[in-house]
Design an enzyme around this catalytic site. Structure first.
Site, PDB file in Angstrom:
ATOM      1  N   GLU A 143     -30.638  60.520  65.818  1.00 38.58           N
ATOM      2  CA  GLU A 143     -29.301  60.316  66.388  1.00 38.58           C
ATOM      3  C   GLU A 143     -29.296  60.428  67.911  1.00 38.58           C
ATOM      4  OE1 GLU A 143     -28.645  61.953  62.194  1.00 38.58           O
ATOM      5  OE2 GLU A 143     -30.002  62.349  63.874  1.00 38.58           O
ATOM      6  N   LYS A 191     -31.752  59.675  70.068  1.00 37.01           N
ATOM      7  CA  LYS A 191     -32.311  58.429  70.617  1.00 37.01           C
ATOM      8  C   LYS A 191     -31.251  57.333  70.640  1.00 37.01           C
ATOM      9  CE  LYS A 191     -35.470  54.719  69.156  1.00 37.01           C
ATOM     10  NZ  LYS A 191     -36.236  54.469  70.396  1.00 37.01           N
ATOM     11  N   ILE A 219     -51.854  44.367  78.704  1.00 37.10           N
ATOM     12  CA  ILE A 219     -52.546  45.414  77.951  1.00 37.10           C
ATOM     13  C   ILE A 219     -52.559  45.135  76.449  1.00 37.10           C
ATOM     14  CG2 ILE A 219     -52.647  47.903  77.536  1.00 37.10           C
ATOM     15  CD1 ILE A 219     -53.327  46.922  80.385  1.00 37.10           C
ATOM     16  N   GLU A 236     -56.234  63.099  77.017  1.00 36.42           N
ATOM     17  CA  GLU A 236     -55.257  63.976  76.357  1.00 36.42           C
ATOM     18  C   GLU A 236     -55.920  64.983  75.423  1.00 36.42           C
ATOM     19  OE1 GLU A 236     -52.574  63.077  72.493  1.00 36.42           O
ATOM     20  OE2 GLU A 236     -52.244  61.768  74.205  1.00 36.42           O
ATOM     21  N   HIS A 295     -58.587  50.823  77.481  1.00 33.35           N
ATOM     22  CA  HIS A 295     -57.356  51.091  78.227  1.00 33.35           C
ATOM     23  C   HIS A 295     -56.989  52.558  78.088  1.00 33.35           C
ATOM     24  CE1 HIS A 295     -53.327  50.939  79.784  1.00 33.35           C
ATOM     25  NE2 HIS A 295     -52.850  51.414  78.655  1.00 33.35           N
ATOM     26  N   CYS A 330     -53.848  55.524  79.662  1.00 29.02           N
ATOM     27  CA  CYS A 330     -52.591  55.601  80.396  1.00 29.02           C
ATOM     28  C   CYS A 330     -52.023  57.023  80.362  1.00 29.02           C
ATOM     29  CB  CYS A 330     -51.562  54.626  79.830  1.00 29.02           C
ATOM     30  SG  CYS A 330     -51.205  54.831  78.075  1.00 29.02           S
ATOM     31  N   HIS A 351     -42.887  51.822  81.908  1.00 28.96           N
ATOM     32  CA  HIS A 351     -42.024  52.849  81.334  1.00 28.96           C
ATOM     33  C   HIS A 351     -40.714  52.987  82.095  1.00 28.96           C
ATOM     34  CE1 HIS A 351     -45.800  53.850  79.343  1.00 28.96           C
ATOM     35  NE2 HIS A 351     -45.068  54.487  78.455  1.00 28.96           N
TER      36      HIS A 351
END
Length: 774
Positions: A25, A27, A446, A620, A656, A658, A709
């Site tokens: 909700e 989002k 990409i 990450e 790739h 990011c 983004h």
């Protein structure tokens, strides 16, 4: 062994909770606000209702103390920047004009103003907005959000504990603002920041907070003596304040190490520590330090980042030991539950036997409550829960899905030769240039193109039976033709088919591999309003049949230009899944790598000359402690090479990455032996290009010139300026031109203009090159 009852009843609590709501909700409300369909009051009302539902659910489950302030419209680090007044100069007018719109401008940017940089929150797939600080930064307290949410919870009858990002972690996560010397250390601003935290703490105390949680996960990383001294100074000063609530300093994601003694000696009332596998060593360190006399210990014994059920007997044994090491022991997850989905009970399509092994946020909350009861009343108080837990753990250990003899035999037969290309890069690049015939500064994207409403509707119609498979495939073919046509007209050199058939870059492959399970409602926040559904890696991995060959081959049949095959790499397949915890990660990575190797080889056999294997999660997943880096990077880079090394020299392998800090893994990037790497660089102003150059990276690279983004459309001049920065570090013979990341979340109008500008910038710079270079 029966756990001894605690002197006072153990309390159940959590550090934080998912924000989105059962049906995302939040989002929908935020994106509706951005599009003008939802007004600010309605958005705030939705947010308040979600907070109310979360606190009510936690209280009804038996959680004694609920977190407040962990809720966010976009990101809790951005919220902290607002709380301490660290708003960049370029955003101040927007914030003054409208606080909410200014907040979103910092997160997403506007057409005229760039957003804050975004990167990964430690070793998770959650992204935070990086604070921009400098020697002239002036901090000012703004505790309105934190106080308002505290008062909301109090008014509803809950016992709340406000949660703040701690001052040391906040400064360690920050970067030098644009125009500030790159060697500026934000931690030098600590003495300027602490009075602002003191003011916020006083406001929370006045509003009724008995406890306040200060999150310091940065202290589980390797820290210098100066940084540890800064932490000691911070908590000596904050702990010595008279007008404050009791302080709980929370660490998670690993072992505190040297910082444990620093915090244990500080005048704060409580510590929260990770006692799961990731925090291995905290128990021994705590015992060696003499425990926490006079303090509260919140014990993170339920894994806050994975979705497997807790082993109650193991956790109770840990908790029983901890009873002798602190004045009071409470029970929690090892971190905020932000990193797991909401409710495994909503997953009706998973085999009931397997469903018994899963614990999402709601189930983890129940586990915490059970363990708190067991710690307080002994094992007899939870005898039924213990028996059920033993049965579920045994069911998983004995399940057929977890072991495939053929897969294990294949991984056991891997040789060093399997992980090496047949020729070195210097020889391969000559063959590739002759084969592909690309211009200087070749342009590409990409992989993904916008996932339009029509595409999502077609996917929903197929699931609902409103169209058949043939009708759906025609819609996919139409989209591929449109994507290719646009790229050719725009002048892009290496094309992609746009991935219209894919729902997610991990889930799409997981649904076609054995050993994986997909959820229907397992949404987890990645950043802002971007949510993903990580698949569950439950057993041994193999590829029954080709996964991408059909669509890539179809796309290549429509054009003379090379079309990239697009795959997700083995490390990212693990990092963006809920990975099994019953065998070493490296072994699981090899299984995935072999499945991908089959796909890579089939793509090449069917005429694909450029194949991209994305590894955005390589950085990450790097362990937070340096002494664990080498072992991880060895199996991580090996798995990539294993997936990609079976091709001919003239087949060009791309990868790739990011939205992470790459400087400390440049050698590992080199060790991948990919021919071309594309990386996020627009928000960080080509920092990664400089890092590659400093390392002497010998291969081709495409540092991004278009930040996907943000809804901003970069101008030709802006993209060209970034390219010129790139050329200062990487020679034109090895520089590619591309966006930062895939375009799935963008709309077609902005995508068209942005890519046309990108190509125009490449042509402009190409024309400036010396004749011999061009």
């Amino acid at each position: 062994m029966t756990a001894k009852p605690a002197a006072a009843a153990a309390r159940a609590t959590v550090y934080g909770y998912p924000r989105q709501g059962q049906n995302r909700e939040l989002k929908k409300a935020i994106e509706g606000y951005w599009k003008g369909r939802v007004d600010a009051d309605t958005l705030r009302q939705t947010a308040a209702e979600l907070r109310r539902e979360t606190w009510q659910q936690l209280a009804e489950a038996g959680v004694h103390e609920v977190p407040t302030g962990d809720f966010s419209y976009y990101d809790h680090v951005l919220d902290t920047s607002v709380m301490v007044g660290a708003v960049p100069e370029r955003h101040r007018e927007a914030v003054r004009t409208d606080a909410l719109d200014g907040y979103f401008a910092m997160a997403r940017g506007t057409q005229d103003v760039a957003p804050l940089e975004m990167t990964k929150w430690f070793d998770t797939n959650y992204h935070y907005l990086v604070p921009e600080l400098g020697p002239d930064t002036v901090f000012t307290a703004d505790s309105a959000k934190q106080v308002a949410e505290l008062k909301e919870a109090l008014a509803l009858g809950h016992t709340p504990r406000p949660v703040l990002v701690g001052p040391v972690t906040y400064l360690l996560l920050a970067k030098a603002a644009p125009g500030v010397a790159a060697d500026f250390e934000p931690l030098t601003l600590l003495d300027r920041l602490l009075p602002v935290y003191a003011e916020v703490l006083a406001d929370l105390r006045a509003a009724g907070a008995e406890w306040v949680q200060l999150d310091e996960p940065a202290l589980v990383q390797d820290r210098t003596p100066a940084e540890l001294n800064a932490a000691a100074r911070a908590y000596r000063e904050l702990g010595s304040l008279t007008d404050r609530s009791k302080l709980l300093v929370a660490s998670y994601f690993g072992r505190l190490g040297e910082a444990l003694a620093v915090l244990a000696k500080s005048p704060v009332e409580g510590l929260a520590l990770d006692f799961t596998e990731s925090g291995a060593g905290n128990l021994a360190d705590l015992a060696a330090a003499g425990g926490l006399p006079g303090k509260r210990l919140v014990a993170g014994v339920v894994n806050g980042r994975n979705i497997w059920i807790n082993d109650y007997e193991k956790s109770l044994a840990t908790l029983g030991t901890l009873l002798g090491l602190a004045d009071h022991v409470d029970v929690s997850a090892s971190s905020s539950l932000l990193h797991v989905p909401l409710d495994a009970g909503a997953e009706h399509d998973i085999d009931p036997q397997i469903a018994r092994w899963l614990a999402f946020a709601k189930q983890k909350t129940q586990e915490i409550v059970v363990l708190a009861r067991g710690l307080s009343g002994g094992t007899d108080a939870i005898a039924a829960e213990l028996a059920a837990n033993r049965a579920d753990l045994a069911s998983r250990a004995d399940a057929v899905i977890t072991r495939d003899p053929a897969v294990r035999a294949r991984t056991a037969a891997i040789t060093d030769e399997d992980g090496r290309r047949s020729q070195p890069y210097a020889e391969r690049t000559v063959a590739q240039r002759a084969h592909l015939g690309l211009p200087m500064l070749p342009t590409t994207t990409i992989g993904s193109f916008p996932q339009t409403t029509e595409l999502r509707t077609a996917r929903a119609d197929l699931r609902a039976g409103r169209i058949d498979e043939a009708g759906y495939e025609e819609r996919i073919k139409d989209e591929i033709r449109e994507v290719l046509s646009f790229q050719e007209k725009a002048g892009i050199d290496v094309l992609v088919h746009g991935e219209p058939e894919r729902n997610d870059m991990v889930q799409y492959f997981a649904e076609q591999l054995t050993g994986y399970l997909a959820t229907q409602h397992g949404w987890v926040q990645s950043y802002g309003t971007r949510y993903v559904r990580p698949p569950v890696l439950a057993g041994d991995i193999s590829r029954p049949e080709p996964m991408t060959v059909r669509w890539t081959t179809y796309a290549q049949s429509l054009t003379e230009r090379p079309v990239k095959g697009m795959l997700t790499g083995p490390v990212t397949m693990l990092a963006w899944s809920f990975v099994r915890d019953d065998q070493p990660l490296g072994e699981t990575a090899r299984q995935v790598a072999l499945a991908l190797r089959d796909e890579v080889n089939d793509l090449e056999a069917n005429g694909t000359s450029v194949i991209q294997v994305d590894e955005p999660a390589l950085r990450e997943t790097l362990p937070l402690r340096a002494d664990e880096h080498a072992a991880y990077l060895e199996w991580a880079t090996e798995s990539f090479r294993l997936a990609t090394s079976g091709v001919r020299p003239d087949t060009q392998i791309h990868t790739h990455m990011c939205y992470a800090e790459f400087g400390d893994i440049v050698q590992a990037i080199d060790d991948l032996d990919a021919d071309v790497i594309s990386l996020e660089a627009a928000r960080s102003h080509m920092q990664v290009a400089r890092e590659l150059a400093a390392h002497g990276y010998p291969r081709e690279a495409g540092p991004g010139v278009y930040d996907i983004h943000s809804p901003r459309i970069p101008s030709v001049e802006e993209a060209a300026a970034l390219l010129r920065k790139g050329l200062e570090a990487i020679p034109a013979t090895r520089l590619w031109v591309n966006p930062d990341c895939g375009l799935k979340t963008r709309g077609w109008p902005e995508t068209r203009t942005s890519l046309e500008n990108l190509v125009a910038a490449a042509r402009e710079i190409r024309a400036e090159l010396p004749t011999e270079a061009a």
